[in-house]
Design a protein around this motif. Sequence first.
Motif, PDB file in Angstrom:
ATOM      1  N   LEU A  42       0.836  -1.211   0.000  1.00 44.74           N
ATOM      2  CA  LEU A  42       0.000   0.000   0.000  1.00 44.74           C
ATOM      3  C   LEU A  42       0.867   1.256   0.000  1.00 44.74           C
ATOM      4  N   LEU A  43       1.900   1.247   0.800  1.00 49.36           N
ATOM      5  CA  LEU A  43       2.761   2.435   0.892  1.00 49.36           C
ATOM      6  C   LEU A  43       3.530   2.672  -0.402  1.00 49.36           C
ATOM      7  N   ALA A  44       3.809   1.609  -1.143  1.00 48.78           N
ATOM      8  CA  ALA A  44       4.522   1.762  -2.416  1.00 48.78           C
ATOM      9  C   ALA A  44       3.642   2.422  -3.470  1.00 48.78           C
ATOM     10  N   GLU A  45       2.339   2.170  -3.397  1.00 44.57           N
ATOM     11  CA  GLU A  45       1.369   2.783  -4.317  1.00 44.57           C
ATOM     12  C   GLU A  45       0.203   3.310  -3.495  1.00 44.57           C
ATOM     13  N   PRO A  46       0.370   4.443  -2.824  1.00 39.93           N
ATOM     14  CA  PRO A  46      -0.589   4.884  -1.803  1.00 39.93           C
ATOM     15  C   PRO A  46      -1.989   5.189  -2.315  1.00 39.93           C
ATOM     16  N   ASN A  47      -2.147   5.436  -3.605  1.00 42.07           N
ATOM     17  CA  ASN A  47      -3.475   5.787  -4.112  1.00 42.07           C
ATOM     18  C   ASN A  47      -4.003   4.788  -5.130  1.00 42.07           C
ATOM     19  N   ALA A  48      -3.366   3.628  -5.196  1.00 40.98           N
ATOM     20  CA  ALA A  48      -3.738   2.650  -6.214  1.00 40.98           C
ATOM     21  C   ALA A  48      -4.720   1.603  -5.717  1.00 40.98           C
ATOM     22  N   HIS A  49      -4.832   1.427  -4.417  1.00 42.46           N
ATOM     23  CA  HIS A  49      -5.620   0.316  -3.877  1.00 42.46           C
ATOM     24  C   HIS A  49      -6.884   0.863  -3.216  1.00 42.46           C
ATOM     25  N   ARG A  50      -8.039   0.427  -3.718  1.00 44.26           N
ATOM     26  CA  ARG A  50      -9.327   0.934  -3.238  1.00 44.26           C
ATOM     27  C   ARG A  50     -10.226  -0.222  -2.811  1.00 44.26           C
ATOM     28  N   THR A  51     -11.170   0.076  -1.930  1.00 50.24           N
ATOM     29  CA  THR A  51     -12.172  -0.913  -1.531  1.00 50.24           C
ATOM     30  C   THR A  51     -13.309  -0.910  -2.540  1.00 50.24           C
ATOM     31  N   THR A  52     -14.301  -1.760  -2.317  1.00 46.30           N
ATOM     32  CA  THR A  52     -15.443  -1.870  -3.224  1.00 46.30           C
ATOM     33  C   THR A  52     -16.098  -0.526  -3.481  1.00 46.30           C
ATOM     34  N   LEU A  53     -16.233   0.286  -2.444  1.00 49.82           N
ATOM     35  CA  LEU A  53     -16.894   1.586  -2.575  1.00 49.82           C
ATOM     36  C   LEU A  53     -15.902   2.720  -2.822  1.00 49.82           C
ATOM     37  N   GLY A  54     -14.652   2.376  -3.125  1.00 48.91           N
ATOM     38  CA  GLY A  54     -13.696   3.394  -3.546  1.00 48.91           C
ATOM     39  C   GLY A  54     -12.872   4.023  -2.444  1.00 48.91           C
ATOM     40  N   SER A  55     -12.979   3.528  -1.211  1.00 52.83           N
ATOM     41  CA  SER A  55     -12.158   4.086  -0.136  1.00 52.83           C
ATOM     42  C   SER A  55     -10.694   3.698  -0.342  1.00 52.83           C
ATOM     43  N   ASN A  56      -9.804   4.577   0.065  1.00 56.40           N
ATOM     44  CA  ASN A  56      -8.383   4.322  -0.022  1.00 56.40           C
ATOM     45  C   ASN A  56      -7.992   3.291   1.043  1.00 56.40           C
ATOM     46  N   GLN A  57      -7.479   2.125   0.622  1.00 56.01           N
ATOM     47  CA  GLN A  57      -7.148   1.070   1.576  1.00 56.01           C
ATOM     48  C   GLN A  57      -6.047   1.502   2.543  1.00 56.01           C
ATOM     49  N   LEU A  58      -5.103   2.267   2.048  1.00 59.05           N
ATOM     50  CA  LEU A  58      -4.023   2.731   2.921  1.00 59.05           C
ATOM     51  C   LEU A  58      -4.570   3.630   4.016  1.00 59.05           C
ATOM     52  N   TRP A  59      -5.491   4.515   3.658  1.00 61.15           N
ATOM     53  CA  TRP A  59      -6.094   5.389   4.663  1.00 61.15           C
ATOM     54  C   TRP A  59      -6.904   4.575   5.667  1.00 61.15           C
ATOM     55  N   GLN A  60      -7.569   3.519   5.206  1.00 60.51           N
ATOM     56  CA  GLN A  60      -8.387   2.691   6.094  1.00 60.51           C
ATOM     57  C   GLN A  60      -7.521   2.041   7.183  1.00 60.51           C
ATOM     58  N   VAL A  61      -6.422   1.419   6.797  1.00 62.59           N
ATOM     59  CA  VAL A  61      -5.590   0.745   7.804  1.00 62.59           C
ATOM     60  C   VAL A  61      -4.743   1.754   8.579  1.00 62.59           C
ATOM     61  N   GLY A  62      -4.304   2.820   7.897  1.00 63.08           N
ATOM     62  CA  GLY A  62      -3.511   3.832   8.579  1.00 63.08           C
ATOM     63  C   GLY A  62      -4.305   4.599   9.607  1.00 63.08           C
ATOM     64  N   LEU A  63      -5.562   4.895   9.269  1.00 61.65           N
ATOM     65  CA  LEU A  63      -6.414   5.633  10.201  1.00 61.65           C
ATOM     66  C   LEU A  63      -6.640   4.846  11.474  1.00 61.65           C
ATOM     67  N   LEU A  64      -6.804   3.539  11.365  1.00 63.19           N
ATOM     68  CA  LEU A  64      -6.987   2.722  12.564  1.00 63.19           C
ATOM     69  C   LEU A  64      -5.787   2.860  13.499  1.00 63.19           C
ATOM     70  N   GLU A  65      -4.590   2.771  12.955  1.00 62.90           N
ATOM     71  CA  GLU A  65      -3.397   2.922  13.788  1.00 62.90           C
ATOM     72  C   GLU A  65      -3.262   4.356  14.318  1.00 62.90           C
ATOM     73  N   LEU A  66      -3.550   5.331  13.476  1.00 64.71           N
ATOM     74  CA  LEU A  66      -3.491   6.724  13.932  1.00 64.71           C
ATOM     75  C   LEU A  66      -4.417   6.943  15.123  1.00 64.71           C
ATOM     76  N   TRP A  67      -5.626   6.393  15.058  1.00 62.00           N
ATOM     77  CA  TRP A  67      -6.594   6.568  16.140  1.00 62.00           C
ATOM     78  C   TRP A  67      -6.134   5.859  17.411  1.00 62.00           C
ATOM     79  N   LEU A  68      -5.701   4.609  17.268  1.00 62.94           N
ATOM     80  CA  LEU A  68      -5.253   3.860  18.445  1.00 62.94           C
ATOM     81  C   LEU A  68      -4.095   4.577  19.134  1.00 62.94           C
ATOM     82  N   GLN A  69      -3.174   5.078  18.352  1.00 62.76           N
ATOM     83  CA  GLN A  69      -2.023   5.772  18.935  1.00 62.76           C
ATOM     84  C   GLN A  69      -2.423   7.106  19.550  1.00 62.76           C
TER      85      GLN A  69
END
Length: 594
Positions: A562-589
């Motif tokens: 994901l980090l190698a291609e930060p805007n290339a991977h999307r979910t079914t509804l078009g969400s950025n996969q990197l933001w999805q997993v990164g946001l979880l860690e950002l929130w927990l921290q």
Amino acid sequence: MCGIAAEVRFDGGVADVAAVARMCAQLAPRGPDGSGAWQSGPVALGHRRLRIIDLSDAGAQPMVDLELGLTCVFNGIVYNYRELREELRAAGYRFGSTSDTEVVLKAYHRWGAACVERFHGMFAFVVVERDTGRVVVARDRLGIKPVYVSRGPGRVRIASSLPALLRAGGVDTSIDPVALHHYLSFHSVVPAPRTILAGVGKLPPATVRTYEPDGRESDHVYWAPVHERRPDLAGLSPADWQDAVLDALRTAVRRRMVSDVPVGVLLSGGLDSSLIVGLLAEEGQRDLATFSIGFEAVGGREGDEFAYSDVVAEHFGTDHHRLLVPSADVHAGLDGAIAAMAEPMVSHDCVAFYLLAQQVSRHVKVVQSGQGADEVLAGYDWYPPLEGVPVERAVEAYSAVFVDRPHAELAGILADRWLLTEDASRAFVADHLGRPGADTTLDRALRLDSTIMLVDDPVKRVDSMTMAWGLEARVPFLDHEFVELAAAVPPELKLAQGGKGVLKEAARAVIPAHVIDRPKGYFPVPAIIHLEGEYLASVREALHAPEARERGLFRADYTDRLLAEPNAHRTTLGSNQLWQVGLLELWLQKQGIR
């Protein structure tokens, strides 16, 4: 609109007032206008107040009624409190304030927990019965007001936000594997009663929970919309449906004018918020304060819809405020928005609402907002593919258009210790779609979205971000009578004109046609949709942090890809996969969870 906190002990001990005070300190932004505390033996209550109804100290909380033997903390508003107060007065009750909190307290005494069925509003409250020791907690029908719960040895704690419970201490902060599955599969939604943390739950919407002094608890669900064609509405023509929808929305907007302070509108320029402005104009509102936000374009994506909101503001002569936020300020706001999240929320709208609320709160304390129309009237593009699908194939069809990724894909995303053998999210969807009370596949999907996804995505997002700045957001499209009517509208009328057809036709009597016929817009925050620069750096830092490595949620090869291609991977509804997993860690921290 406020913040509430409570501790109830079942082991004979005295409630920890200091823990409740710590929760209230965390909730201070929700109620910057005052605070209060109350303790009696095993129960302690805390409150942070935002003065909207009865601005005097008579409306302060916790509210104690010695004559009735009841104490209450309340968050939200009961729009029909004046009518209920008159009914209660006629029954012999005396009032010492003009607040809706006192109406809630006396309504509880008169009708018991069934009082919630008489309330039109958004609310969460805790009532303590002096003579029985019973504690009752309730949440509004659509879950607009939050209730989070954590259990510890011999006690339960209750608060308006998850971070408030963390502030009190003693919370199991390990990750709930089923909730993690939902987060990654069910469009980042973790349905009640779970949260991403094993030690924190949430009271489901439309639920009254009773705690007995010995710790026994019981839940009563008091409302659920029925997505079937109703006999009392049989024979309505399309024009009749349009009239009925507009009348119901007009009533909902009128109810949400009830306030002792001015009420503004968050105006995106789309159909929903524009129609609210139009209906308020019909009600005789003059110099209505409206607010629109925009952002700098990034990666070829436009960041504002001022062209549409300006037209509506000019047409109705509002006192319009155009708020343009530079990209640098968005990154600065990102940290605050994540801190304000009651739970991890992937939508880029969070930052937009956070920054918008910051600006709007300098002008007004209350706004009406257009959230909910898409979920109750089939406004999203994943609904048309469900038309005509046999109910036997409802789970498969819904999963194909909404679920972020198939269960099998998680094996390449999650570390082995977090993998589930069963597809928990599909089982959850199958259970809901299989329940009676909905005629068609589309009806079943709308019921699921309006009672689950809506509650734990857009509604939670708006509440968290606006209340971070002491701003009350009212949502007329989630008036429960409007939702009941919308549930009965024939599917073909909802799906017409690309979605929300019945509302679009009804709106032509109120707002300019080109606002209705414009392409559907979203709340664009290009700097987050297209990750680059310092935003990307924040995500990379979070995923590489020692806490993230220790937690070990995600496979390293997946995050590296994901980090190698930060805007290339999307979910079914078009969400950025990197933001999805990164946001979880950002929130927990951000919450200090290791």
